[in-house]
Structure formats: C-alpha cells, structure tokens
Design a protein around this motif. Structure first.
Motif, PDB file in Angstrom:
ATOM      1  N   ASP A 229      -7.021   3.239  -5.464  1.00 11.34           N
ATOM      2  CA  ASP A 229      -5.949   2.286  -5.200  1.00 11.34           C
ATOM      3  C   ASP A 229      -6.156   1.035  -6.041  1.00 11.34           C
ATOM      4  O   ASP A 229      -6.943   1.030  -6.995  1.00 11.34           O
ATOM      5  CB  ASP A 229      -5.912   1.966  -3.711  1.00 11.34           C
ATOM      6  CG  ASP A 229      -7.208   1.306  -3.254  1.00 11.34           C
ATOM      7  OD1 ASP A 229      -8.234   1.466  -3.940  1.00 11.34           O
ATOM      8  OD2 ASP A 229      -7.203   0.622  -2.213  1.00 11.34           O
TER       9      ASP A 229
ATOM     10  N   TRP B 219       0.831  -1.208   0.000  1.00 13.66           N
ATOM     11  CA  TRP B 219       0.000   0.000   0.000  1.00 13.66           C
ATOM     12  C   TRP B 219       0.866   1.259   0.000  1.00 13.66           C
ATOM     13  O   TRP B 219       0.503   2.258  -0.615  1.00 13.66           O
ATOM     14  CB  TRP B 219      -0.924  -0.009   1.217  1.00 13.66           C
ATOM     15  CG  TRP B 219      -1.817  -1.203   1.255  1.00 13.66           C
ATOM     16  CD1 TRP B 219      -2.281  -1.912   0.189  1.00 13.66           C
ATOM     17  CD2 TRP B 219      -2.342  -1.859   2.417  1.00 13.66           C
ATOM     18  NE1 TRP B 219      -3.071  -2.958   0.600  1.00 13.66           N
ATOM     19  CE2 TRP B 219      -3.130  -2.948   1.978  1.00 13.66           C
ATOM     20  CE3 TRP B 219      -2.236  -1.633   3.782  1.00 13.66           C
ATOM     21  CZ2 TRP B 219      -3.794  -3.796   2.847  1.00 13.66           C
ATOM     22  CZ3 TRP B 219      -2.894  -2.483   4.658  1.00 13.66           C
ATOM     23  CH2 TRP B 219      -3.669  -3.549   4.201  1.00 13.66           C
TER      24      TRP B 219
ATOM     25  N   LYS C  15      -4.234   2.850   4.278  1.00 13.63           N
ATOM     26  CA  LYS C  15      -4.051   3.528   2.993  1.00 13.63           C
ATOM     27  C   LYS C  15      -4.238   5.035   3.139  1.00 13.63           C
ATOM     28  O   LYS C  15      -3.513   5.826   2.520  1.00 13.63           O
ATOM     29  CB  LYS C  15      -5.027   2.961   1.961  1.00 13.63           C
ATOM     30  CG  LYS C  15      -4.714   1.533   1.556  1.00 13.63           C
ATOM     31  CD  LYS C  15      -5.732   0.987   0.564  1.00 13.63           C
ATOM     32  CE  LYS C  15      -5.399  -0.445   0.164  1.00 13.63           C
ATOM     33  NZ  LYS C  15      -6.392  -1.011  -0.772  1.00 13.63           N
TER      34      LYS C  15
END
Length: 697
Positions: free
Chosen positions: A571, A440, A473
């Motif tokens: 993401d 991440w 994140k």
C-alpha cells in the motif's frame, strides 16, 4: 336533471373516435356473461389497478346465477335511480337490479349504468373502454359529463394520464355534482404537476380548494406542499398576486420566499426578511418556528459576513504526542508552501479544468485554532472561526474524534470543512463536509485491479498488522479481490514490533502441516526437508507509519521460504525510502500504490518538491515533503482556485463548487469530489528499481 347542450357537439370534435359503435350500442352489445365483471376482454388493463383495488375485486367476485331470479324479474320499485343509489354501498345488489331492468332502459341510461357498475367493481380497463364508447356515441346525452368523469377516473386509477382537453373539461365539470368536480380538479392538477405545468396545477388545486370547504385543511396542506417546491421567485410573486387573498397562503408566503432566497444564495434579502419575521408577534407565540428562524438568522449572519480570503485551520497545535506533533508539522509545511506560492503569484495554482475566469483573490489569511485533541474544543473552534473570524472554509482537524465533532458543528453552521483525517466516514456527516487524505479503499481497488490485469494474479494471501489501519486495508483488499472474482486463500495478522515471523510464514506456506510418522522417518533417512507450499499468486502486506519497521524485519524471510519470485503487493506505506533497500534486496517483483509520488516528473509536482527543499532543507534529517504536506498543499490551493471566482465566494456557493468541481490538478493527482464529499484521484502504481522508487504506470 342535467340537460345536454350543443357544447358537447363542438367540444367532441377534438376527440378521437376511440371505438366505432352505433347509436344503439347499449342494446346491441352482447349480454353480460356469467363471469362478469372479474373476467372480461379488459382483464389485462384491470390488472394494472392498484393492489387494494385488486383485493377489492377478489372480494366482490360472484356467480351470475346468484343475481338472476325467475321470481319477480321486473319489480316496480327497481328503476334507473334505484340502481344508481345501490352502487356505492351495495354494488352486488346494483348489478342484480341492473340485469333485471336493462332492456327497459334507454341506450345511454343502460351504458352509463354499465360504466358505473364496472367502475365500482374495480374493472377500470373496462370502465375506460365503455366510457370512451359512450363519449363517441352519445355526444348530447345528459350523462356525457359522467362518462367523461369515469373515463378520466379509470385512467388515473390505471396510472395513466387523464385527458384534460380544455373545452370538454370546462363544459363537463360545471354540470357534475360538487364532489365529482373536486375529484376532476384533483386529478388534472396532479397530471399538470407531473407534466411540469406548475402554474396550471396550482390553479386547479385552488379551484378544488374553493369548492370543498369541508376539506380545506387537507387541500391547503397540499397546495402549500406544491408551493414549497417552487424554484422561481418570479413564479412565487405571481402566486402571491393572485392568491394572497387566501389567509393560509398569505401567512406562508414569507417563508416560501425565504426558502427561495436561501436556495439562490440571496443572503442579504433573506436576512432582512428573517429579521422582519422575528419581529412579528405571531412568531413569538410559535416557539418552534421562532427557534428555527433564530437559527437561520445566525447562519445568515455568518454567511453574509464570510470573508473569501480568510480560511480557518484546526490542528492539535499543543499536543506533545510524537505522531500528532509530526503530522501537524507536515500539514503546516504544506499550508505554508501554498501561501508562499500564492504570494509569488504562481498562476499555475489557480488553473483547473473549469473555464471560469478567475480574479486575483488577494493575500490569504490562515486563522489557526488548536484542537487540543478534544472534541468539544474542536467544535468550539469551528464556532469561533465561523462567527467571530468569518472564515469562508475550514481545513482540518486530523484525528477521528476531533474531526467528527468539528464536522458536526460545521454542518450545523453550514460552513464548508475539508477534513485531513484518515477516517473515511467523516464526509457522511453532512453535505458541507469533505475529506482530502489517503483513501485506503481507492488504493486497494487500484492495486487489486493491477494485479489482475498485469500480473494475472487470482489467488492472494494477506499478511497484515493487527491495527485499525491494517484491519481496514485487509478488509478493503479482500472485498475487492472477491468483487473481481479472485480468491483470498488466507489472512495472517502480526503484532507491531514482533521479533520473529516464523509462525506466520510456517503457517501460510504449510511448513507446519501434519506429517505421519512413516513420512517423517523416510524424509530423515534421505536427509530431506519439508518444502514450502505456495498456493497463492501474490502476497499483500499493508503497512503504516507504525509498522514500517516490521516490513524491514519480515522481508528477509522470503528467501528462506522460497518466495522471492512471487508477486508482492504493498500500500502507500511502502512509498518510503527507509524500506527501499530491503525491498530491492529481497523482492524481485513488487508493486505498491500511493496518490503522492514526489519523484513524479510532472512540472507542478517538481515545483512543489523544490519549494519544499528551498524552505525546509536545513531541517535535521530532511526527507522531503510527506503525503500530509501534499494533501494540505492541494487542499488550500484548490480552495483558493475556486474562491478566485466571485460566484463561489459564499459558503453555499463554495460547497456547491466543491461538489461540482470537474477536476483540479494537484500534486496528489487530478482531484474531484464524489457526491458524498470524499476526494477521488487516480492512484499511482510504484515499484523499486536501482535503489529508487519509480512509477509503473
């Protein structure tokens, strides 16, 4: 009394004339000033002394007047020897006595006393200069060895390298008291060691050891410390031949040899040596050493029996948790495809950027163990795979707790383990532990950098799910924006599966802001509505498997709050065809990031995708290979690639090969391992166009 010899005249020829001075230097130099010795032309050099010496210097400050008295200026009991006798215990008294009798001394006597007084007052720069003058001027003085000693001693205390010219050293050292000789050997041993002259340093350390029997324990420990750093079995053998007459050396030599065997991966002689040591009666009386040797023997047995074709796999095979079942299935798919590709002799799998010649490894055996999602079971599985199945490496487990337990056991047994967990801290457990899965942190760095460089975004808003993954994140993204000099104007969380996002959108667009009653009245009269405010350039929305449906729910809100034309960042969770339609319908400018992109046109990626279709297309609701399939596929392939080189076919060699691997071209990108064991790869920036996920870069 020490007598001068002609050797000084011969040996000094190789020394430079540091400072020109006459024979009568001690008499012709200016008298000591009132501020001697804590201030002089050498004060800058003296300030290079160690902090404790500076403190000592301050404590010894004095005034000139306090040492000069009109009464009895030349008492009969003061002489050269009495001044020297006072130096160590009472340097103030020594200086006062010296000032009274200086003119009655010979030039070399006066100068050597001044050198010693400067030294004991902590003025090492002055000591260096005066000693250098002495050696230039009084080559045959009986005090030359002392000047040589103080010259090198002052250099050492100023963190300079002593000058150990061999002829002068050998001539001077034998004429000095034992304590001085030992000190010189110590200084020059450390100088040799710093210069990489290990053999010379060891010789000097042993000479010092032989002349100070009252300090043998400290000296022997220092010698053993130096010997423990030897990197050559050949050098250790020469040390053994020359110094094994010393008992402390002969007792430790087998352990030093064992250490080098282990460092060079010479497991067979190491195992034989350990067995011999364990059978020795002295070891049995030392329980701590016996326990350590037994542990080493166990690791060596594991290492010597490791089969480079056998790789262990630990997964939650018996779990009935839907997500665990799904992930396990995806990992097994990737592993199976890797084995199939290898059986079909797909030579491209064995290609890395290394120039090493590879050999055909033969059929790969995957030895599966069930983690049962239990840390203790996972640790036991590692032990069984290493000790009973003789695997060369282990892949897995998946979740944090079982991965941590397995990693700790693998590190203890020194068996390389590549975890497929999302927990980034797993590799920190030890040098034999690696991780190959989504990063991440790497995703956020690539995403924010792209937003800065190509979208000119500087102000960011974050809308994230309140989960461990969402929180992580959000934190990584925020840190990267801050690092690059941008601003996060706000972060709003949401719960999984919530039905409405009005509260979040009202808040970060200012629609819920307070208005005075008169403004509300005017707006009602003109039938105007409050307009949303956009004080940000881009909105980042991270999602995962559990929150992917929430993305479909929240995207339609963009039109109502007039946000369609903003930059939307996502993401790896966005890399899912279940949200492609919603993204294309509601977002004009979107960029998301992932390491695996199955639409990638590169040959090796499409080969993997076609292989997956070939074997799994008949499955219900077939969706193609997932990222977990890709990561497990790459993990097994890169292990086989490294193991096909005979030099990597041991646990230690494989661990080093993984850390030193320049790159491996996998379906998830060009892979390298960072020094902490974390896989690093270039992220792929993606977007949606014409109903498809396509690459931006």
């Amino acid at each position: 009394m020490i007598c001068g010899t002609a050797a000084w005249g011969q040996s000094i020829l190789s020394m430079p004339k540091w400072i020109e001075s006459g024979v009568q230097f001690a008499h012709t130099m200016a008298p000591l000033s009132a501020d001697f010795p804590f201030e002089s032309s050498d004060s800058e050099s003296d300030r290079n002394a160690a902090p404790e010496d500076e403190l000592l210097l301050k404590e010894k400050q004095f005034t000139y007047d306090s040492f000069i008295s009109d009464e009895d200026p030349f008492p009969e009991d003061i002489n050269f020897l009495s001044v020297k006798a006072s130096l160590k215990d009472n340097p103030q008294k020594a200086l006062a006595e010296f000032l009274k009798i200086r003119d009655s001394l010979s030039p070399d006597e006066a100068l050597i006393l001044e050198i010693e007084i400067s030294y004991h007052w902590g003025q090492f720069g002055r000591t260096e200069n005066l000693s250098s003058r002495f050696m230039d001027t009084y080559l045959e003085s009986r005090f030359f060895p002392y000047a040589y000693y103080y010259y090198n001693k002052s250099l050492s205390l100023q963190q300079k390298f002593p000058t150990s010219q061999q002829e002068i050293f050998e001539s001077a050292v034998i004429q000095l008291p034992l304590e001085y000789q030992a000190d010189l050997f110590q200084m020059f041993a450390h100088t040799a060691l710093a210069g990489g002259e290990v053999r010379k340093a060891i010789r000097l350390f042993f000479r010092r050891y032989e002349m100070q029997p009252d300090k043998t324990k400290a000296s022997s420990e220092e010698i053993l410390s130096v010997l423990s750093e030897l990197g050559s079995l050949e050098l250790l053998k020469s040390i053994e031949e020359e110094y094994s007459r010393f008992e402390f050396v002969s007792l430790e030599l087998p352990y030093l040899r064992l250490k080098l065997y282990l460092e060079h991966s010479d497991y067979s002689p190491a195992l034989e040596l350990v067995k011999n040591l364990l059978s020795h009666s002295n070891v049995h009386s030392d329980s701590e050493r016996f326990e350590k040797l037994s542990e080493i023997e166990k690791k060596l047995l594991i290492a010597t029996q490791a089969n480079p074709r056998r790789i262990g796999v630990i997964l939650p095979l018996s779990s009935d948790i839907p997500q665990a079942v799904q992930l396990t299935q995806e990992v097994l798919e990737g592993l199976r495809l890797s084995v199939l590709a290898l059986e079909e002799e797909d030579s491209s799998i064995l290609k890395t950027s290394d120039s090493d010649e590879h050999e055909k490894l033969g059929p790969i055996e995957l030895i599966l163990r069930d983690s049962e999602l239990d840390p203790e079971v996972s640790a036991q599985a590692v032990q069984e795979l290493a000790e009973d199945e003789h695997v060369i490496a282990i892949i897995g487990p998946l979740v944090r707790k079982t991965s941590e337990a397995a990693a700790q056991e693998a590190q203890r047994l020194q068996v390389p383990l590549i975890s497929l967990s999302l927990t980034s801290s797993i590799p920190d457990i030890g040098s034999y532990i690696f991780r190959n899965n989504q990063s991440w942190e790497q995703e956020m760095r690539a995403l924010v950098r792209y937003a800065f460089d190509y979208k000119n975004a500087r102000r960011f808003l974050i809308l994230y799910p309140r989960t461990n993954q969402g929180n992580s994140k959000m934190s990584f993204f925020w840190d990267e924006v801050k690092r690059l000099g941008g601003t996060v104007v706000g972060g709003e969380g949401f719960e999984l599966g919530q039905n409405t996002f009005i509260q979040q959108f009202e808040k970060f667009t200012g629609m819920d802001r307070y208005l005075p009653e008169d403004e509300k009245k005017i707006m009602n009269e003109f039938e105007e509505k409050l307009q949303p405010l956009h004080n940000f350039d881009a909105l980042f929305i991270p999602v995962d498997r559990n929150s992917i449906d929430d993305l479909n729910v929240l995207l339609p809100y963009l039109a109502f709050y007039k946000m369609n034309d903003l930059v939307f960042l996502g993401d790896s969770g966005w890399n899912d065809y279940s949200v492609v339609s919603a993204i294309e319908k509601h977002v004009q400018d979107s960029v998301f990031v992932d390491s695996f992109f199955k639409q990638n046109s590169q040959t090796h990626v499409q080969r993997f995708v076609r292989l997956h279709e070939r074997f799994f297309f008949t499955h219900l609701n077939y969706r193609g290979p997932s990222s977990y399939s890709a990561y497990s596929y790459d993990t097994l392939n890169l292990l086989v690639s490294l193991l096909s080189s005979p030099k990597n076919q041991s646990h230690l060699a494989l661990q080093k090969a993984l850390l030193n691997m320049d790159s491996y071209l996998g379906v998830t990108g060009i892979i390298t391992f960072l020094v902490n064991g974390e896989a690093h790869r270039e992220m792929k920036l993606l977007t949606v166009q014409s109903g498809k996920i396509i690459s931006v870069n």
